[in-house]
Design a protein around this motif. Structure first.
Motif, PDB file in Angstrom:
ATOM      1  N   UNK A 278       0.830  -1.197   0.000  1.00  0.00           N
ATOM      2  CA  UNK A 278       0.000   0.000   0.000  1.00  0.00           C
ATOM      3  C   UNK A 278       0.868   1.250   0.000  1.00  0.00           C
ATOM      4  N   UNK A 279       0.585   2.160  -0.919  1.00  0.00           N
ATOM      5  CA  UNK A 279       1.315   3.420  -0.997  1.00  0.00           C
ATOM      6  C   UNK A 279       2.532   3.393  -1.890  1.00  0.00           C
ATOM      7  N   UNK A 280       2.916   2.208  -2.390  1.00  0.00           N
ATOM      8  CA  UNK A 280       4.056   2.115  -3.308  1.00  0.00           C
ATOM      9  C   UNK A 280       3.552   2.362  -4.723  1.00  0.00           C
ATOM     10  N   UNK A 281       3.634   3.624  -5.143  1.00  0.00           N
ATOM     11  CA  UNK A 281       3.091   4.074  -6.422  1.00  0.00           C
ATOM     12  C   UNK A 281       4.236   4.569  -7.285  1.00  0.00           C
ATOM     13  N   UNK A 282       4.314   4.088  -8.517  1.00  0.00           N
ATOM     14  CA  UNK A 282       5.406   4.433  -9.399  1.00  0.00           C
ATOM     15  C   UNK A 282       5.226   5.761 -10.102  1.00  0.00           C
ATOM     16  N   UNK A 283       6.192   6.087 -10.971  1.00  0.00           N
ATOM     17  CA  UNK A 283       6.178   7.350 -11.702  1.00  0.00           C
ATOM     18  C   UNK A 283       4.928   7.512 -12.563  1.00  0.00           C
ATOM     19  N   UNK A 284       4.403   6.401 -13.047  1.00  0.00           N
ATOM     20  CA  UNK A 284       3.240   6.478 -13.935  1.00  0.00           C
ATOM     21  C   UNK A 284       1.924   6.496 -13.168  1.00  0.00           C
ATOM     22  N   UNK A 285       1.983   6.527 -11.843  1.00  0.00           N
ATOM     23  CA  UNK A 285       0.775   6.559 -11.027  1.00  0.00           C
ATOM     24  C   UNK A 285       0.174   5.201 -10.746  1.00  0.00           C
ATOM     25  N   UNK A 286       0.793   4.133 -11.265  1.00  0.00           N
ATOM     26  CA  UNK A 286       0.282   2.786 -11.041  1.00  0.00           C
ATOM     27  C   UNK A 286       0.943   2.166  -9.820  1.00  0.00           C
ATOM     28  N   UNK A 287       0.203   1.318  -9.123  1.00  0.00           N
ATOM     29  CA  UNK A 287       0.770   0.589  -7.990  1.00  0.00           C
ATOM     30  C   UNK A 287       1.864  -0.346  -8.488  1.00  0.00           C
ATOM     31  N   UNK A 288       2.967  -0.382  -7.774  1.00  0.00           N
ATOM     32  CA  UNK A 288       4.067  -1.275  -8.132  1.00  0.00           C
ATOM     33  C   UNK A 288       3.722  -2.702  -7.741  1.00  0.00           C
ATOM     34  N   UNK A 289       3.870  -3.626  -8.681  1.00  0.00           N
ATOM     35  CA  UNK A 289       3.493  -4.998  -8.397  1.00  0.00           C
ATOM     36  C   UNK A 289       4.720  -5.859  -8.117  1.00  0.00           C
ATOM     37  N   UNK A 290       4.464  -7.101  -7.711  1.00  0.00           N
ATOM     38  CA  UNK A 290       5.530  -8.022  -7.351  1.00  0.00           C
ATOM     39  C   UNK A 290       6.554  -8.127  -8.475  1.00  0.00           C
ATOM     40  N   UNK A 291       7.825  -8.089  -8.107  1.00  0.00           N
ATOM     41  CA  UNK A 291       8.938  -8.188  -9.039  1.00  0.00           C
ATOM     42  C   UNK A 291       8.903  -7.053 -10.071  1.00  0.00           C
TER      43      UNK A 291
END
Length: 339
Positions: A278-291
């Motif tokens: 929760x809260x790990x959001x990348x540069x593109x605004x998408x949640x960062x997923x596993x790996x």
């Protein structure tokens, strides 16, 4: 000081976090004074960032606080939050599972505001002084880090001095990704290491290094990373060495590849298995997923202060710690290792 420096945000207790933008040839980087974080890294011709990062400060104060940071004063884990040096046992901040010290403790280098001592269009020099006894470590440690761009590379030159014998291992903790897929599924990795460190359930080395041959840790020839979970140290040498290539990462999707060169004896490879969070959001605004990315952390071996058979991480008061790591990018075969 010729550089592009701007306000990025404010810490909860008030101090300002600044961001400096570096540019050299095809490379562009943005570096924060918080944790000496590489917040963004771009290569001309690639439409996506080369590192996982966030566009605002808040994620770096929570679920992304190691992303792109310089970690220390001892990168990785020290078992049971303690080590003995010169006959004295030092009790450390236990910030990993309540019983081990990780990346220098609860308030290590990644959580500190560094001083931007100098900057040019293509380099940023940051400094940080950790007092004697900070997080339980002995010695007043004075760190100088220069982050520099060349036409297709970013390098990290670390130095540190202490007024008292201590241990020291600093490392860049960026998560790299070489395409726009949001995962490592189409990446391949090669590591020039014949041995690795087996670990227990707390990710602490269990004993001596073990051969990679015949195991799932053999990356001596390129192997795909799809669904590969790694958080292990690969043993590059028995002591710090000259700057030499040690690892190669390539995306089949983009054709982009990266070479890692370092002076350090170990390479911690971590494939971000803790994501999503929760809260790990990348540069593109998408949640960062596993790996979503891979950390290739050049450093001393984990728990070396408690392992006399590991390469020594002791920094004496009369010595200067030095460590250089460089990440180079291209779309040709120039960084490909010999097969």
């Amino acid at each position: 000081m010729a550089s592009d420096v701007e306000r990025f945000g404010e810490m909860p207790d008030g101090p300002t976090v600044h961001r400096v933008t570096l540019q050299k040839g095809a490379m562009r980087a943005q570096v924060l004074t918080l944790g000496a974080i590489v917040q963004d890294l771009r290569l001309e011709g690639a439409s996506h960032p080369l590192v996982l990062g966030a566009g605002t400060l808040a994620p770096y104060l929570g679920p992304m606080h190691y992303f792109g940071a310089t970690v220390g004063r001892y990168a990785n884990r020290i078992a049971n939050g303690a080590f003995t040096l010169n006959g004295q046992t030092h009790r450390l901040s236990c910030n990993f599972r309540g019983r081990h010290c990780l990346h220098g403790g609860e308030l290590g280098c990644a959580e500190q505001l560094w001083t931007l001592a100098d900057a040019t269009a293509e380099t940023a020099t940051l400094t940080l002084t950790l007092p004697d006894g900070d997080m339980g470590f002995p010695g007043r440690l004075s760190i100088v880090l220069t982050i520099a761009l060349s036409d297709a590379a970013i390098s990290f030159d670390h130095s540190a001095t202490t007024d008292r014998d201590t241990v020291c291992s600093l490392s860049h903790h960026g998560y790299f990704v070489l395409d726009d897929s949001g995962s490592l599924a189409e990446h391949g990795l090669r590591i020039a290491a014949e041995h690795y460190l087996p670990v227990d359930d707390d990710l602490i080395p269990t004993g001596r290094s073990a051969p990679v041959a015949g195991t799932g840790f053999d990356f001596q020839t390129p192997r795909p990373l799809q669904d590969v979970a790694l958080d292990h140290n690969f043993c590059l040498s028995d002591a710090p060495a000259v700057l030499r290539p040690v690892a190669w990462l390539r995306s089949d999707r983009s054709g982009l590849q990266m070479q890692v060169a370092t002076t350090e004896p170990g390479l911690q490879v971590y494939t971000a298995s803790h994501l999503p969070q929760a809260g790990a959001i990348g540069h593109d605004g998408r949640a960062l997923r596993r790996h979503a990315g891979i950390a290739l952390e050049a450093q001393h071996w984990p728990d070396a202060p408690n392992r006399p058979d590991f390469p020594s991480a002791t920094l004496l008061a009369a010595q200067t710690y030095r460590h250089t790591t460089r990440y180079s990018f291209d779309r040709t075969n120039q960084t490909e290792p010999p097969q």
